[in-house]
Motif scaffolding. Sequence first.
Motif, PDB file in Angstrom:
ATOM      1  N   SER A   1       0.763  -1.135  -0.083  1.00 30.31           N
ATOM      2  CA  SER A   1       0.043  -0.146  -0.149  1.00 30.31           C
ATOM      3  C   SER A   1       0.986   1.225  -0.035  1.00 30.31           C
ATOM      4  O   SER A   1       0.598   2.264  -0.742  1.00 30.31           O
ATOM      5  N   ASN A   2       1.859   1.327   0.868  1.00 25.62           N
ATOM      6  CA  ASN A   2       2.494   2.755   1.168  1.00 25.62           C
ATOM      7  C   ASN A   2       4.043   2.409   1.093  1.00 25.62           C
ATOM      8  O   ASN A   2       4.539   3.389   0.429  1.00 25.62           O
ATOM      9  N   VAL A   3       4.483   1.361   1.717  1.00 25.65           N
ATOM     10  CA  VAL A   3       5.883   1.239   1.443  1.00 25.65           C
ATOM     11  C   VAL A   3       6.266  -0.254   1.033  1.00 25.65           C
ATOM     12  O   VAL A   3       5.668  -1.383   1.311  1.00 25.65           O
TER      13      VAL A   3
ATOM     14  N   SER B   1      13.645   0.320   2.445  1.00 28.90           N
ATOM     15  CA  SER B   1      12.387   0.785   2.212  1.00 28.90           C
ATOM     16  C   SER B   1      12.384   1.965   1.106  1.00 28.90           C
ATOM     17  O   SER B   1      12.931   2.680   0.751  1.00 28.90           O
TER      18      SER B   1
ATOM     19  N   ASP C   1       9.161   4.424  -0.766  1.00 31.08           N
ATOM     20  CA  ASP C   1       7.641   4.904  -0.257  1.00 31.08           C
ATOM     21  C   ASP C   1       6.937   5.034  -1.759  1.00 31.08           C
ATOM     22  O   ASP C   1       7.504   5.506  -2.735  1.00 31.08           O
TER      23      ASP C   1
ATOM     24  N   SER D   1       3.439   5.675  -1.940  1.00 38.47           N
ATOM     25  CA  SER D   1       2.019   5.998  -1.472  1.00 38.47           C
ATOM     26  C   SER D   1       1.516   6.713  -2.618  1.00 38.47           C
ATOM     27  O   SER D   1       0.197   7.197  -2.656  1.00 38.47           O
ATOM     28  N   THR D   2       2.153   7.237  -3.623  1.00 39.64           N
ATOM     29  CA  THR D   2       1.769   8.130  -4.750  1.00 39.64           C
ATOM     30  C   THR D   2       1.219   7.287  -5.761  1.00 39.64           C
ATOM     31  O   THR D   2       0.693   7.959  -6.710  1.00 39.64           O
TER      32      THR D   2
ATOM     33  N   LYS E   1      -1.076   4.630  -7.672  1.00 42.06           N
ATOM     34  CA  LYS E   1      -2.768   4.203  -7.640  1.00 42.06           C
ATOM     35  C   LYS E   1      -2.561   2.900  -7.620  1.00 42.06           C
ATOM     36  O   LYS E   1      -1.738   2.065  -7.960  1.00 42.06           O
TER      37      LYS E   1
ATOM     38  N   VAL F   1      -0.410  -3.014  -6.236  1.00 44.24           N
ATOM     39  CA  VAL F   1      -0.552  -1.952  -5.243  1.00 44.24           C
ATOM     40  C   VAL F   1      -1.889  -1.659  -4.947  1.00 44.24           C
ATOM     41  O   VAL F   1      -2.949  -1.679  -5.928  1.00 44.24           O
TER      42      VAL F   1
END
Length: 356
Positions: free
Chosen positions: A291-293, A326, A328, A330-331, A333, A355
């Motif tokens: 999802s985010n990371v 890690s 990111d 999160s951007t 879709k 994602v």
Amino acid sequence: MRLILLILLTGFLSAQPSFNQVVLEADGPGDTYELINSVLTSDEGDVIEVPDCGHQGFGRHIDEVYDPELGKFVFRFHIHVTPDNDRCINYDRQRTEIKTYDKSPDNLLGTQNEKVIYQWKFKLDSDFQPSNSFTHLHQLKSVGSDEDSMPLITLTARKGTPDQLEIRYAETYSQITLKKIDLNPLKGIWLNIIETVTYGEIGSGSYHLIIKTEKENQELLNYFNDTIRTWKTDAAFIRPKWGIYRSLNDQENLRDETVLFADFLIKEIYTGIEPPLQTLRKELLYPNPASNVIFINHMPQNNFTMVNIYSTDGRMIMQKEITAQSMDISTLKPGIYLLYLSNERKSSQPYKLIVR
């Protein structure tokens, strides 16, 4: 609804979408070397291999001329029996060629488990005279392997009764002829070449070459082989070469030649999207779906320094340097993406990232 969506996505991925298509087209007289380099390499690179150093009075051995049959500008490759040589390095042979190499973008370099289409047009003079030794017009050659000295695939013209066009192949250090056809029907006309290679060991590699006439679209050669080895041990990549590279051992039967080329295309079509998924989950990246990371378990032996994420229609969505485990996302879709690990010389096989 979720089951239907999964079926649609699976079908979409199995269709093997194409990415990273690059086209090199002539655009008119002047700055020909600069044009070729701007497409096939980075600013500091040079992909031109010509005998200019030994034949400075002639000028550049690749230029651009207007071709009325195609109705466009094309590249003209010159070679002269004398004083042309092989870049003032070898004098028993001569070459006027272009290539990709280690400073070329990753999408112009063939890597293991990757499918690549090479397409181009060329025209030999109606009185073209090949050497009885070799007159190469195209090669696929590995870089970074102990087997570098012998090209993987060579398309060569050879003097004979009649003259022949041959597909030469080297699994390791020696060549054999896979296919040969009469060269004479190929002279004096524009030919359209489509070469499709899946780079891999025996069982996963394949080679397909089609030659058609440009005007009538008549098929003159269609060769396919999926039981050959199309990868070289420990190779960093395999890259194409085009032009005229011939032996001078048969100098008395040679003449000054020009060979016309047009519309070079390199298109990557990635395969094996599903098989790497398990490897991706267990060894390279987690979680997946994410999802985010995401966390990258980098494999240092490959020296990968970048993460590249593409949409399934081939658009670069995200590119980041590997500075930590890690990353990111999160951007991004929700959807399915293709993830590659890369450095300046090579790229990994594609891995499916989900994602949500």
